[in-house]
Design a protein around this motif. Structure first.
Motif, PDB file in Angstrom:
ATOM      1  N   UNK A  49     -34.335   0.263  95.514  1.00 60.53           N
ATOM      2  CA  UNK A  49     -32.709   0.377  96.192  1.00 60.53           C
ATOM      3  C   UNK A  49     -32.023   0.710  96.585  1.00 60.53           C
ATOM      4  N   UNK A  50     -31.201   0.271  98.074  1.00 60.00           N
ATOM      5  CA  UNK A  50     -30.929   1.512  98.855  1.00 60.00           C
ATOM      6  C   UNK A  50     -29.428   1.217  98.915  1.00 60.00           C
ATOM      7  N   UNK A  51     -28.292   2.514  99.468  1.00 50.70           N
ATOM      8  CA  UNK A  51     -27.079   1.764  99.588  1.00 50.70           C
ATOM      9  C   UNK A  51     -26.673   2.838 100.851  1.00 50.70           C
ATOM     10  N   UNK A  52     -25.714   2.199 101.524  1.00 50.35           N
ATOM     11  CA  UNK A  52     -25.022   2.882 103.050  1.00 50.35           C
ATOM     12  C   UNK A  52     -23.349   3.776 102.154  1.00 50.35           C
ATOM     13  N   UNK A  58     -28.614  -3.066  99.776  1.00 54.04           N
ATOM     14  CA  UNK A  58     -30.200  -3.552  99.919  1.00 54.04           C
ATOM     15  C   UNK A  58     -30.796  -3.397  98.710  1.00 54.04           C
ATOM     16  N   UNK A  59     -31.181  -4.247  97.837  1.00 49.82           N
ATOM     17  CA  UNK A  59     -32.531  -4.435  96.399  1.00 49.82           C
ATOM     18  C   UNK A  59     -33.301  -5.058  97.470  1.00 49.82           C
ATOM     19  N   UNK A  60     -34.714  -3.629  96.720  1.00 50.95           N
ATOM     20  CA  UNK A  60     -35.560  -5.232  97.001  1.00 50.95           C
ATOM     21  C   UNK A  60     -35.889  -6.543  96.499  1.00 50.95           C
ATOM     22  N   UNK A  61     -36.835  -7.026  97.190  1.00 52.78           N
ATOM     23  CA  UNK A  61     -37.146  -8.796  96.489  1.00 52.78           C
ATOM     24  C   UNK A  61     -37.389  -8.629  95.484  1.00 52.78           C
ATOM     25  N   UNK A  62     -38.657  -7.831  95.096  1.00 54.14           N
ATOM     26  CA  UNK A  62     -39.974  -7.260  94.174  1.00 54.14           C
ATOM     27  C   UNK A  62     -39.561  -6.975  93.310  1.00 54.14           C
ATOM     28  N   UNK A  63     -39.353  -5.606  93.088  1.00 54.25           N
ATOM     29  CA  UNK A  63     -39.541  -4.388  91.952  1.00 54.25           C
ATOM     30  C   UNK A  63     -37.928  -4.091  91.420  1.00 54.25           C
ATOM     31  N   UNK A  87     -38.399  -2.986  81.180  1.00 53.91           N
ATOM     32  CA  UNK A  87     -40.213  -3.354  81.369  1.00 53.91           C
ATOM     33  C   UNK A  87     -41.157  -2.195  80.923  1.00 53.91           C
ATOM     34  N   UNK A  88     -42.216  -2.180  80.556  1.00 51.58           N
ATOM     35  CA  UNK A  88     -43.500  -1.136  80.342  1.00 51.58           C
ATOM     36  C   UNK A  88     -44.191  -1.205  82.095  1.00 51.58           C
ATOM     37  N   UNK A  89     -44.012  -2.125  82.759  1.00 51.86           N
ATOM     38  CA  UNK A  89     -44.400  -2.024  83.737  1.00 51.86           C
ATOM     39  C   UNK A  89     -43.552  -2.012  84.720  1.00 51.86           C
ATOM     40  N   UNK A  90     -42.224  -1.397  83.948  1.00 54.41           N
ATOM     41  CA  UNK A  90     -41.466  -0.391  85.097  1.00 54.41           C
ATOM     42  C   UNK A  90     -41.484   1.582  85.209  1.00 54.41           C
ATOM     43  N   UNK A  91     -42.675   1.776  83.995  1.00 54.09           N
ATOM     44  CA  UNK A  91     -43.013   2.772  84.263  1.00 54.09           C
ATOM     45  C   UNK A  91     -42.883   3.520  85.577  1.00 54.09           C
ATOM     46  N   UNK A  92     -42.844   4.805  85.621  1.00 54.26           N
ATOM     47  CA  UNK A  92     -42.919   5.531  87.243  1.00 54.26           C
ATOM     48  C   UNK A  92     -41.793   6.091  87.262  1.00 54.26           C
ATOM     49  N   UNK A  93     -42.165   6.863  87.982  1.00 51.10           N
ATOM     50  CA  UNK A  93     -41.814   8.391  88.683  1.00 51.10           C
ATOM     51  C   UNK A  93     -40.654   7.889  89.593  1.00 51.10           C
ATOM     52  N   UNK A  94     -39.228   7.876  89.641  1.00 51.51           N
ATOM     53  CA  UNK A  94     -38.135   7.883  90.475  1.00 51.51           C
ATOM     54  C   UNK A  94     -38.300   8.786  91.170  1.00 51.51           C
TER      55      UNK A  94
END
Length: 124
Positions: A49-52, A58-63, A87-94
């Protein structure tokens, strides 16, 4: 000078929520676009996601579609990512990122300023 620092990562159970924060310690009232990316194990860095500075989002259409909310406090150069129904698949470095332009872009190469990243682990 833009310097980004993330906080708020950690271990959370599936279905839980987490709030990530990013502070730009540069001059206040930055007009840079700011965004969150993530990199899961074995995968490429992807836009979340991003913001001005005007608050255009703007959000990702997928993640993480529908499960995240980004906000920004211009007086403190802070951007927050509220994540829910994890969810477990959200495991990541942000990672928090900023670019020297107002518009949000979704490709990592469009950002020149990066934080160190914060680990989010979703597991029971």
């Amino acid at each position: 000078q833009v310097q980004l620092a993330e906080s708020g990562g950690g271990l959370v159970q599936p279905g839980g929520s987490l709030r990530l924060s990013c502070v730009d310690s540069g001059p206040p009232f930055s007009t840079n676009a700011m965004a969150w990316f993530r990199r899961a194990p074995g995968k490429e860095r992807e836009f979340v996601a991003g913001i001005t500075w005007r608050g255009h989002i703007t959000y990702s259409k997928e993640s993480m579609k529908g499960r995240v909310a980004i906000s920004r406090a211009n007086t403190r150069n802070t951007v927050t990512l509220q994540m829910s129904s994890l969810k477990p698949e959200d495991t990541a470095v942000y990672f928090c990122a900023a670019r020297d332009f107002e518009a949000v872009e979704t490709e990592p190469d469009d950002y020149v300023h990066w934080g160190q990243g914060t680990q989010v682990t979703v597991s029971s």
